[in-house]
Design a protein around this motif. Structure first.
Motif, PDB file in Angstrom:
ATOM      1  N   PHE A  15      -7.452   5.075  -6.969  1.00 32.38           N
ATOM      2  CA  PHE A  15      -8.179   4.223  -7.121  1.00 32.38           C
ATOM      3  C   PHE A  15      -8.530   3.693  -5.382  1.00 32.38           C
ATOM      4  N   GLY A  16      -8.023   4.039  -4.698  1.00 32.32           N
ATOM      5  CA  GLY A  16      -7.663   2.962  -3.232  1.00 32.32           C
ATOM      6  C   GLY A  16      -8.435   3.546  -2.143  1.00 32.32           C
ATOM      7  N   CYS A  17      -7.397   2.712  -1.477  1.00 35.83           N
ATOM      8  CA  CYS A  17      -7.962   3.562   0.403  1.00 35.83           C
ATOM      9  C   CYS A  17      -6.633   4.431   0.617  1.00 35.83           C
ATOM     10  N   GLN A  18      -6.542   5.204   1.693  1.00 31.29           N
ATOM     11  CA  GLN A  18      -5.628   6.722   1.845  1.00 31.29           C
ATOM     12  C   GLN A  18      -4.712   6.355   2.146  1.00 31.29           C
ATOM     13  N   MET A  19      -4.106   5.027   1.535  1.00 31.39           N
ATOM     14  CA  MET A  19      -2.887   4.822   2.257  1.00 31.39           C
ATOM     15  C   MET A  19      -1.958   4.673   1.051  1.00 31.39           C
ATOM     16  N   ASN A  20      -3.131   3.833  -0.204  1.00 29.00           N
ATOM     17  CA  ASN A  20      -3.228   4.569  -1.705  1.00 29.00           C
ATOM     18  C   ASN A  20      -2.872   5.302  -2.060  1.00 29.00           C
ATOM     19  N   VAL A  21      -4.181   6.555  -1.509  1.00 26.39           N
ATOM     20  CA  VAL A  21      -3.867   8.091  -1.849  1.00 26.39           C
ATOM     21  C   VAL A  21      -2.567   8.584  -1.451  1.00 26.39           C
ATOM     22  N   ASN A  51      -2.961   3.967 -10.412  1.00 25.04           N
ATOM     23  CA  ASN A  51      -2.574   3.624  -8.795  1.00 25.04           C
ATOM     24  C   ASN A  51      -3.691   2.906  -8.188  1.00 25.04           C
ATOM     25  N   THR A  52      -3.861   1.235  -8.407  1.00 24.91           N
ATOM     26  CA  THR A  52      -4.801   0.477  -8.051  1.00 24.91           C
ATOM     27  C   THR A  52      -5.118   0.118  -6.653  1.00 24.91           C
ATOM     28  N   CYS A  53      -6.291  -0.201  -6.955  1.00 24.38           N
ATOM     29  CA  CYS A  53      -6.895  -1.360  -5.195  1.00 24.38           C
ATOM     30  C   CYS A  53      -7.198  -3.181  -5.617  1.00 24.38           C
ATOM     31  N   HIS A  54      -6.773  -3.206  -4.839  1.00 28.02           N
ATOM     32  CA  HIS A  54      -7.726  -4.981  -5.295  1.00 28.02           C
ATOM     33  C   HIS A  54      -8.252  -5.475  -4.566  1.00 28.02           C
ATOM     34  N   ILE A  55      -8.855  -4.405  -3.250  1.00 26.85           N
ATOM     35  CA  ILE A  55     -10.053  -4.760  -2.440  1.00 26.85           C
ATOM     36  C   ILE A  55     -11.061  -5.945  -2.778  1.00 26.85           C
ATOM     37  N   ARG A  56     -11.713  -5.050  -3.772  1.00 27.86           N
ATOM     38  CA  ARG A  56     -12.484  -5.939  -3.930  1.00 27.86           C
ATOM     39  C   ARG A  56     -13.167  -6.160  -5.961  1.00 27.86           C
ATOM     40  N   GLY A  87       0.269   0.413  -7.478  1.00 24.77           N
ATOM     41  CA  GLY A  87      -0.546  -0.197  -6.623  1.00 24.77           C
ATOM     42  C   GLY A  87      -0.856  -1.608  -5.887  1.00 24.77           C
ATOM     43  N   CYS A  88      -2.060  -2.100  -5.297  1.00 23.23           N
ATOM     44  CA  CYS A  88      -2.081  -3.125  -4.913  1.00 23.23           C
ATOM     45  C   CYS A  88      -2.482  -4.654  -6.003  1.00 23.23           C
ATOM     46  N   VAL A  89      -3.123  -3.987  -7.515  1.00 22.37           N
ATOM     47  CA  VAL A  89      -3.797  -5.127  -8.449  1.00 22.37           C
ATOM     48  C   VAL A  89      -2.440  -5.647  -9.092  1.00 22.37           C
ATOM     49  N   CYS A 172      -9.976 -10.981   3.014  1.00 21.75           N
ATOM     50  CA  CYS A 172      -9.326 -10.375   2.512  1.00 21.75           C
ATOM     51  C   CYS A 172      -7.968  -9.896   2.001  1.00 21.75           C
ATOM     52  N   VAL A 173      -7.351  -9.684   1.064  1.00 25.03           N
ATOM     53  CA  VAL A 173      -6.171  -9.193   0.399  1.00 25.03           C
ATOM     54  C   VAL A 173      -5.157  -9.320   0.715  1.00 25.03           C
ATOM     55  N   VAL A 174      -5.343  -7.849   1.568  1.00 24.95           N
ATOM     56  CA  VAL A 174      -4.244  -6.896   1.876  1.00 24.95           C
ATOM     57  C   VAL A 174      -3.594  -7.137   2.540  1.00 24.95           C
ATOM     58  N   PRO A 175      -2.538  -8.905   3.279  1.00 24.91           N
ATOM     59  CA  PRO A 175      -2.265  -9.351   4.043  1.00 24.91           C
ATOM     60  C   PRO A 175      -0.995  -9.794   2.852  1.00 24.91           C
ATOM     61  N   TYR A 176      -1.373  -9.988   1.775  1.00 23.23           N
ATOM     62  CA  TYR A 176      -0.947 -10.121   0.325  1.00 23.23           C
ATOM     63  C   TYR A 176      -0.122  -9.310  -0.516  1.00 23.23           C
ATOM     64  N   THR A 177      -0.815  -8.458  -0.103  1.00 23.27           N
ATOM     65  CA  THR A 177      -0.592  -6.939  -1.842  1.00 23.27           C
ATOM     66  C   THR A 177      -0.260  -6.225  -0.810  1.00 23.27           C
ATOM     67  N   ARG A 178       0.042  -5.590   0.488  1.00 22.53           N
ATOM     68  CA  ARG A 178       0.731  -5.039   0.908  1.00 22.53           C
ATOM     69  C   ARG A 178       2.397  -6.016   1.870  1.00 22.53           C
ATOM     70  N   GLY A 179       2.173  -6.791   2.413  1.00 21.48           N
ATOM     71  CA  GLY A 179       2.978  -7.683   3.090  1.00 21.48           C
ATOM     72  C   GLY A 179       2.830  -7.453   4.191  1.00 21.48           C
ATOM     73  N   GLY A 208      -2.314   3.842   8.319  1.00 22.82           N
ATOM     74  CA  GLY A 208      -1.505   2.866   8.403  1.00 22.82           C
ATOM     75  C   GLY A 208      -2.832   1.403   8.017  1.00 22.82           C
ATOM     76  N   GLN A 209      -2.712   0.056   7.796  1.00 22.16           N
ATOM     77  CA  GLN A 209      -3.972   0.164   7.536  1.00 22.16           C
ATOM     78  C   GLN A 209      -4.052  -1.119   8.680  1.00 22.16           C
ATOM     79  N   ASN A 210      -3.475  -1.190   9.800  1.00 25.40           N
ATOM     80  CA  ASN A 210      -3.646  -1.298  10.964  1.00 25.40           C
ATOM     81  C   ASN A 210      -3.193  -0.817  12.184  1.00 25.40           C
TER      82      ASN A 210
END
Ligand code: SAH
Ligand code: SF4
Ligand code: F3S
Length: 452
Positions: A15-21, A51-56, A87-89, A172-179, A208-210
């Protein structure tokens, strides 16, 4: 505790970004490795990985409603699927999901999914397992090679080179869900790219997220950044195209800018999220760039690669954003002329600083701003496509079209190109871009792949 028959088929729903895919693909590869086959389209699977996404917003709600539908379908079919939430959820709300949803027997975070097979054994035995640990990059070593068992890759493949984020944008939640930011080792990446090419990949997008924060030592012990990695990958025989996403304006160095002018395999496309066009809002977002520094950076990229297509991400309605500040976002869009872009309404995420900021913007205001922004972005995308008409370029054939003999591929500028002709998925054909629509172009093949 009841024991289930081991699953024969699986489905991963990402359900998420390309990294999630990418993670979804890797989980699928691991399951295939253990003799579990992907379920056919429309068929019920014995094991479903959400495979979830938590971004929104509504991320968790989506999970519960999907689990509800799966269990309902299972009751009808007389057999419940095993359900894993990944995933991130899973990372953010794993325990709560386990407590609320007895149908879920596995919860696995984005850095722990290499353990899915063991968790599955437990689940088959009637148990339940949660793993949301964040071991530094342990998962990659535990995954099978990309071409294991003669597995084929899509012509355009993903390769995660970097995980996590240290930027802590306030929304943004990414620093918390992906470390925290971690770079995968240089040699592992060259190796994975080679395996992907052996499996049929012609294009690799480094993820990468970054990604621009990626760094390691190369095979000669020299410290290199993303540009050094791209240079090394450009030497992989059979790999025709390299892309990367997502980069942060704060980490773009001279070497990367130069690489865009020098490395032919690096495609003329840059996704560089800006988020907003007001310096006050950017500061409140903790973005560490200003409108001016962003524009100057783009200028330098365009000097290195004049035909560069630009893409971005935008958030409208960040807490405190005024009408005048939003107008500055529109001004920025006009100044850049994006080839494509993503835009979102601000969504307060639990645990992030922006969620409790004053001045949360009303939904109607966000709706109206999003509409205006998207109208401007669509206008520019159409204009970019129109300006491409008449160009001749290589198109990577990614899939068949609706009609016999029709194909869909991607131009170097990441535009979708439809055309008719004699070719196969994975071919790189020389095509002329003939007609532009808002989201795609019609092309005409000049030289098919087998004639080059
Ligand atoms: N690491 C990347 C992408 C992060 S997520 C980057 O920094 O560019 C992708 C996009 O989702 C972000 O660029 C942002 O535009 C959007 N996004 C992230 N959190 C959001 C939130 N809370 N509400 C709305 N959009 C959000
Ligand atoms: Fe989120 Fe910002 Fe990190 Fe991107 S850079 S993942 S928006 S915190
Ligand atoms: Fe979503 Fe996680 Fe990607 S929150 S955007 S799946 S990193």
């Amino acid at each position: 505790m009841s024991t289930e028959a081991p699953p024969k088929t699986y489905r991963v729903e990402s359900f998420g970004c390309q990294m999630n895919v990418y993670d979804g693909e890797r989980m699928g590869e691991m399951l295939s490795e253990r003799g579990i086959a992907p379920a056919a389209d429309g068929e019920d699977a014995d094991l479903v990985v959400l495979n979830t996404c938590h971004i929104r917003e509504k991320a968790a709600e989506k999970v519960y409603s999907r689990v509800g539908r799966l269990t309902k379908a299972g009751r009808k079919a007389g057999k419940q699927p095993l359900i894993a939430v990944a995933g991130c959820v899973a990372q953010a709300e794993g325990e709560e999901i386990m407590a609320r949803s007895p149908a879920v027997s596995m919860v696995v975070g984005p850095q722990a999914y290499h353990r899915l097979p063991e968790m599955l054994e437990l689940a088959v035995a009637g148990g339940r397992a949660t793993d949301t640990d964040m071991p530094a990059i342990a998962k990659f070593a535990a995954l099978p090679p990309r071409n294991a068992g003669g597995r084929k890759s899509a012509p355009a493949a993903f390769l995660t080179i970097q995980e996590g984020c240290d930027k802590f944008c306030t929304y943004c939640v990414v620093p918390y869900t992906r470390g925290a930011e971690i770079s995968r080792p240089f040699s592992d990446l060259v190796n994975e790219a080679q395996k992907l090419v052996e499996a049929g990949a012609k294009e690799i997008t480094l993820l990468g997220q970054n990604v621009s924060a990626w760094s390691d030592e190369d095979d000669k012990g020299r410290a290199v950044g993303l540009a050094g990695l791209i240079r090394a990958l450009a030497k992989v025989d059979g790999l025709a195209r390299i892309r990367y996403t997502t980069s942060h304006p704060a980490d773009m160095d001279d070497a990367l800018i130069a690489a865009h002018g020098e490395i032919e395999k690096l495609m003329p496309f840059l996704h560089l999220p800006v988020q907003a066009g007001s310096d006050r809002v950017l500061k409140a977002m903790n973005r560490s760039h200003t409108v001016d520094s962003y524009l100057r950076l783009l200028e330098r990229f365009r000097e290195a690669r004049p035909d560069l297509a630009l893409s971005g991400d935008f958030i409208v309605g960040f807490p405190g954003e005024t009408d005048a500040e939003f107008d500055e976002t529109l001004k920025l869009v006009d100044a850049v002329g994006y080839a494509q872009a993503f835009s979102f309404k601000y969504s307060p995420r639990p645990g992030t600083p922006a969620a409790t900021m004053e001045g949360q913007v009303a939904m109607e205001v966000m709706d109206e701003r999003l509409q205006r922004l998207q109208a401007a972005l669509n206008r520019d995308q159409h204009a970019f496509n129109q300006a491409s008409v008449g160009q001749t370029c290589q198109v990577l054939v990614e899939r068949k079209g609706k009609h016999e003999g029709q194909w869909l591929g991607k131009s170097p500028w990441l535009q979708s190109v439809w055309f008719e002709g004699d070719c196969a998925i994975g071919d790189l054909v020389q095509a002329e871009l003939m007609e532009a629509g808002p989201n795609s172009l019609a092309g005409r093949v000049l030289i098919p792949a087998h004639a080059t």
